[in-house]
Design a protein around this motif. Structure first.
Motif, PDB file in Angstrom:
ATOM      1  N   VAL A 168       0.840  -1.198   0.000  1.00 61.05           N
ATOM      2  CA  VAL A 168       0.000   0.000   0.000  1.00 61.05           C
ATOM      3  C   VAL A 168       0.874   1.246   0.000  1.00 61.05           C
ATOM      4  CG1 VAL A 168      -1.848   1.219   1.222  1.00 61.05           C
ATOM      5  CG2 VAL A 168      -1.757  -1.279   1.285  1.00 61.05           C
ATOM      6  N   ARG A 169       0.442   2.256  -0.763  1.00 62.21           N
ATOM      7  CA  ARG A 169       1.186   3.511  -0.819  1.00 62.21           C
ATOM      8  C   ARG A 169       1.349   4.093   0.576  1.00 62.21           C
ATOM      9  NH1 ARG A 169      -2.008   6.596  -4.172  1.00 62.21           N
ATOM     10  NH2 ARG A 169      -2.591   7.970  -2.448  1.00 62.21           N
ATOM     11  N   ALA A 170       2.505   4.673   0.855  1.00 58.84           N
ATOM     12  CA  ALA A 170       2.898   5.026   2.224  1.00 58.84           C
ATOM     13  C   ALA A 170       1.956   6.028   2.871  1.00 58.84           C
ATOM     14  CB  ALA A 170       4.324   5.576   2.218  1.00 58.84           C
ATOM     15  N   ASP A 171       1.368   6.937   2.110  1.00 58.98           N
ATOM     16  CA  ASP A 171       0.500   7.946   2.722  1.00 58.98           C
ATOM     17  C   ASP A 171      -0.871   7.391   3.108  1.00 58.98           C
ATOM     18  OD1 ASP A 171       0.207   7.971  -0.279  1.00 58.98           O
ATOM     19  OD2 ASP A 171      -1.493   9.253   0.233  1.00 58.98           O
ATOM     20  N   LEU A 172      -1.161   6.164   2.722  1.00 59.52           N
ATOM     21  CA  LEU A 172      -2.453   5.550   3.025  1.00 59.52           C
ATOM     22  C   LEU A 172      -2.414   4.687   4.281  1.00 59.52           C
ATOM     23  CD1 LEU A 172      -3.353   4.475  -0.625  1.00 59.52           C
ATOM     24  CD2 LEU A 172      -4.137   6.512   0.612  1.00 59.52           C
ATOM     25  N   VAL A 173      -1.251   4.605   4.925  1.00 60.33           N
ATOM     26  CA  VAL A 173      -1.105   3.810   6.145  1.00 60.33           C
ATOM     27  C   VAL A 173      -0.510   4.691   7.230  1.00 60.33           C
ATOM     28  CG1 VAL A 173      -0.840   1.666   4.849  1.00 60.33           C
ATOM     29  CG2 VAL A 173       1.199   2.957   5.512  1.00 60.33           C
ATOM     30  N   ILE A 174      -0.504   4.180   8.440  1.00 59.13           N
ATOM     31  CA  ILE A 174       0.027   4.936   9.579  1.00 59.13           C
ATOM     32  C   ILE A 174       0.970   4.036  10.373  1.00 59.13           C
ATOM     33  CG2 ILE A 174      -1.887   4.317  11.117  1.00 59.13           C
ATOM     34  CD1 ILE A 174      -0.383   7.815  10.991  1.00 59.13           C
ATOM     35  N   SER A 175       2.104   4.582  10.777  1.00 51.11           N
ATOM     36  CA  SER A 175       3.060   3.824  11.573  1.00 51.11           C
ATOM     37  C   SER A 175       2.419   3.416  12.896  1.00 51.11           C
ATOM     38  CB  SER A 175       4.310   4.661  11.834  1.00 51.11           C
ATOM     39  OG  SER A 175       5.261   3.934  12.574  1.00 51.11           O
ATOM     40  N   SER A 176       2.620   2.156  13.287  1.00 51.28           N
ATOM     41  CA  SER A 176       1.920   1.590  14.439  1.00 51.28           C
ATOM     42  C   SER A 176       2.901   0.885  15.365  1.00 51.28           C
ATOM     43  CB  SER A 176       0.837   0.622  13.965  1.00 51.28           C
ATOM     44  OG  SER A 176      -0.087   1.275  13.106  1.00 51.28           O
ATOM     45  N   ARG A 177       2.362   0.238  16.366  1.00 49.88           N
ATOM     46  CA  ARG A 177       3.194  -0.457  17.351  1.00 49.88           C
ATOM     47  C   ARG A 177       3.059  -1.966  17.174  1.00 49.88           C
ATOM     48  NH1 ARG A 177       0.434   3.551  20.011  1.00 49.88           N
ATOM     49  NH2 ARG A 177      -1.145   2.084  20.758  1.00 49.88           N
ATOM     50  N   VAL A 178       4.090  -2.684  17.580  1.00 45.21           N
ATOM     51  CA  VAL A 178       4.032  -4.139  17.610  1.00 45.21           C
ATOM     52  C   VAL A 178       3.189  -4.538  18.822  1.00 45.21           C
ATOM     53  CG1 VAL A 178       5.359  -6.260  17.825  1.00 45.21           C
ATOM     54  CG2 VAL A 178       6.268  -4.350  16.486  1.00 45.21           C
ATOM     55  N   GLY A 179       2.173  -5.361  18.579  1.00 48.68           N
ATOM     56  CA  GLY A 179       1.244  -5.717  19.638  1.00 48.68           C
ATOM     57  C   GLY A 179       1.582  -7.035  20.313  1.00 48.68           C
ATOM     58  N   ASN A 180       0.555  -7.764  20.696  1.00 48.14           N
ATOM     59  CA  ASN A 180       0.732  -9.021  21.420  1.00 48.14           C
ATOM     60  C   ASN A 180       1.298 -10.110  20.520  1.00 48.14           C
ATOM     61  OD1 ASN A 180      -0.318  -7.898  23.745  1.00 48.14           O
ATOM     62  ND2 ASN A 180      -2.394  -8.634  23.358  1.00 48.14           N
ATOM     63  N   SER A 181       2.065 -11.005  21.123  1.00 47.81           N
ATOM     64  CA  SER A 181       2.550 -12.174  20.392  1.00 47.81           C
ATOM     65  C   SER A 181       1.385 -13.129  20.146  1.00 47.81           C
ATOM     66  CB  SER A 181       3.639 -12.883  21.197  1.00 47.81           C
ATOM     67  OG  SER A 181       4.023 -14.087  20.568  1.00 47.81           O
ATOM     68  N   ILE A 182       1.272 -13.640  18.923  1.00 45.78           N
ATOM     69  CA  ILE A 182       0.181 -14.561  18.604  1.00 45.78           C
ATOM     70  C   ILE A 182       0.684 -15.959  18.225  1.00 45.78           C
ATOM     71  CG2 ILE A 182      -1.481 -12.798  17.929  1.00 45.78           C
ATOM     72  CD1 ILE A 182      -0.673 -13.161  15.055  1.00 45.78           C
ATOM     73  N   TRP A 183       1.983 -16.097  17.972  1.00 43.87           N
ATOM     74  CA  TRP A 183       2.529 -17.428  17.695  1.00 43.87           C
ATOM     75  C   TRP A 183       4.055 -17.356  17.721  1.00 43.87           C
ATOM     76  CZ3 TRP A 183       5.803 -19.621  14.016  1.00 43.87           C
ATOM     77  CH2 TRP A 183       5.838 -21.033  14.004  1.00 43.87           C
ATOM     78  N   ASN A 184       4.690 -18.423  18.238  1.00 36.72           N
ATOM     79  CA  ASN A 184       6.141 -18.537  18.148  1.00 36.72           C
ATOM     80  C   ASN A 184       6.523 -20.004  18.287  1.00 36.72           C
ATOM     81  OD1 ASN A 184       7.137 -19.228  21.032  1.00 36.72           O
ATOM     82  ND2 ASN A 184       5.767 -17.461  21.376  1.00 36.72           N
ATOM     83  N   PRO A 229      -2.704  -0.258  16.503  1.00 38.59           N
ATOM     84  CA  PRO A 229      -2.736   1.094  15.929  1.00 38.59           C
ATOM     85  C   PRO A 229      -2.424   2.161  16.972  1.00 38.59           C
ATOM     86  CG  PRO A 229      -4.659  -0.193  15.265  1.00 38.59           C
ATOM     87  CD  PRO A 229      -3.978  -0.967  16.366  1.00 38.59           C
ATOM     88  N   PRO A 230      -1.897   3.299  16.544  1.00 39.73           N
ATOM     89  CA  PRO A 230      -1.552   4.371  17.480  1.00 39.73           C
ATOM     90  C   PRO A 230      -2.785   5.209  17.835  1.00 39.73           C
ATOM     91  CG  PRO A 230      -1.007   5.046  15.260  1.00 39.73           C
ATOM     92  CD  PRO A 230      -1.519   3.629  15.159  1.00 39.73           C
ATOM     93  N   VAL A 231      -2.575   6.216  18.675  1.00 37.08           N
ATOM     94  CA  VAL A 231      -3.645   7.159  19.016  1.00 37.08           C
ATOM     95  C   VAL A 231      -4.063   7.894  17.752  1.00 37.08           C
ATOM     96  CG1 VAL A 231      -4.215   9.220  20.355  1.00 37.08           C
ATOM     97  CG2 VAL A 231      -2.804   7.416  21.376  1.00 37.08           C
ATOM     98  N   PRO A 232      -5.351   7.945  17.442  1.00 34.43           N
ATOM     99  CA  PRO A 232      -5.771   8.519  16.161  1.00 34.43           C
ATOM    100  C   PRO A 232      -5.894  10.034  16.209  1.00 34.43           C
ATOM    101  CG  PRO A 232      -7.674   7.717  17.354  1.00 34.43           C
ATOM    102  CD  PRO A 232      -6.477   7.382  18.210  1.00 34.43           C
ATOM    103  N   ALA A 233      -5.797  10.651  15.047  1.00 34.46           N
ATOM    104  CA  ALA A 233      -6.138  12.058  14.909  1.00 34.46           C
ATOM    105  C   ALA A 233      -7.658  12.195  14.955  1.00 34.46           C
ATOM    106  CB  ALA A 233      -5.597  12.604  13.586  1.00 34.46           C
TER     107      ALA A 233
END
Length: 437
Positions: free
Chosen positions: A150-166, A183-187
């Motif tokens: 996806v084009r970079a302006d259409l997404v937002i930098s986010s955080r790594v969340g919970n582990s779901i598999w390892n 996802p981060p705090v929204p505008a």
């Protein structure tokens, strides 16, 4: 691809979310890629979203899905898929919203499993972002058309969340861990949401390669109708409140950002993919007086409490929608199929002008000095909020809002500029936690 004829599809196909020239929709259909159930690692089943071409033509997944449960996940999971939309008019410089990856980088290989399998990071072209890992059975690279970046302006930098598999306890030569995206705090006026794919990295004894996380983004559509016309007096007869004719503003909120106590999330997607939070403004008569004397006279009225704070708290509890701040799916809420963060626009909740009505729900006194042979009426502009499903049924209790800056005076005969007095502050105030009816 889904072959279970008993799986219910949406009653009406969801209208795609449009953000610039990106179209976003959701699928409940998948086909199996590989599994780690026969290896020494934690059980994991890997599926690829497979939007049906007759239902979602031109839509692609953003990555694959991990399921720890056994059995078919078709009809049980919901994942975002994307499609190229029309370029916005007048923006000839804008590029396509989507692109296939240039290549793949192998992140991990399941050498212990009888089936074999590998995980691959899509290598996005310049200006594009990969939002998920792609799996394969064996060591063969996935096809480039399997996913889209996806084009970079259409997404937002986010955080790594919970582990779901390892597979850290499997004894394998290579260790891999997969994570959710948070996802981060929204505008204000936007929603950020993870597509339902996963991110991950290989871990060895020397180092760990950290990964970037990204979420999709969208604006909360806001339909604005004409505001109600301020009332005027046309004679000495007693005035009345003006009945609202239509919603003044309508915020459209996707299903995954609303908790509906009457429906499971998967049923929300099927029956009410959007909810409509209507704000209806109308003028409510507070009081009126006719000074029939020969001298000016003071008149006083009481504006009743508009916001009932315990009703607002019930609305928040029933829907999860916060009025003045952001709300999220919550990383511990397993019932929510989409990780998101959302915030209503400031204009929709009056925060761009005054927000005193959200923290003060006491009565107020309004005064006016009325000249002789004058009729004066005072109205309060109130906002009524109600949440509706797509079929028009109410999804929660409704609530109202008004603040001290929303009083309107009118007089008859007009002219002369009667010395009207602003509303007086309440004798005491109450916070939003007040529970008196």
């Amino acid at each position: 691809m889904n072959t279970n004829g008993n799986v219910a599809l949406p009653t009406r196909q969801m209208t795609s979310i449009k953000f610039k020239n990106l179209l976003i929709n959701f699928t409940t259909e998948f086909h199996s890629i590989t599994s780690t159930q026969t290896s020494a690692s934690n059980p994991g089943n890997f599926w690829r979203p497979a939007p049906a071409p007759d239902v979602l033509p031109g839509f692609f997944p953003l990555g694959d899905v991990i399921a720890s449960e056994d059995g078919d996940i078709n009809g049980k999971r919901v994942v975002a898929v994307v499609c190229e939309g029309d370029l916005q008019s007048g923006d000839s410089a804008q590029t396509k919203a989507l692109s296939p990856p240039d290549d793949y980088e192998q992140l991990w290989r399941d050498s212990n499993s009888k089936q074999g399998g590998a995980m691959w990071r899509p290598i996005a072209p310049d200006g594009y972002i990969a939002l998920g890992v792609v799996c394969s059975r064996g060591d063969e690279k996935p096809p480039l058309h399997a996913v889209r970046c996806v084009r970079a302006d259409l997404v937002i930098s986010s955080r790594v969340g919970n582990s779901i598999w390892n597979n850290w306890d499997s004894g394998a030569e290579e260790s891999f861990s997969a994570y959710q995206v948070e996802p981060p705090v929204p505008a204000a006026g936007e929603i950020y949401f993870a597509p339902g794919t996963f991110i991950g990295f290989k871990k060895d004894n020397q180092s760990s390669i950290l990964v970037e996380a990204f979420s999709l983004r969208m604006e909360i559509p806001l339909k604005i109708n004409p505001a109600p016309t301020p009332p005027v007096l046309s004679g000495f007869e007693s005035p009345s409140s003006l009945e609202p004719s239509q919603a003044t503003q309508i915020a459209t909120i996707p299903w995954f950002a609303v908790k509906d106590i009457a429906l499971r999330p998967i049923d929300q997607f099927r029956t009410s993919p959007y909810y409509y939070l209507n704000r209806t403004d109308h003028y409510v008569l507070i009081g009126h007086s006719h000074n029939t004397g020969d001298e000016e006279s003071a008149f006083k009225w009481t504006a009743g409490r508009v916001l009932v704070s315990n009703v607002l708290q019930i609305f928040i509890r029933e829907t999860s929608i916060q009025v003045q701040t952001e709300w999220t799916s919550g990383t511990s809420d397993a019932g929510q199929p989409v990780n998101f963060s959302a915030k209503l626009s400031e204009s929709f909740i009056h925060n761009e002008t005054s927000s005193s009505g959200w923290s003060n729900s006491k009565t107020e006194t309004v005064e006016a000095i009325v000249p002789p042979n004058k009729m004066v009426a005072v109205y309060q502009l109130q906002s009524h909020y109600d949440l509706l499903r797509e079929d028009g049924t109410e999804a929660a209790v409704n609530f109202s809002y008004a603040d001290r800056g929303r009083f309107h005076f009118t007089e008859y005969p007009p002219g002369g500029n009667a010395p009207l007095v602003a509303p007086q502050p309440p004798t005491d105030s109450t916070a939003i936690t007040d529970t008196a009816p």
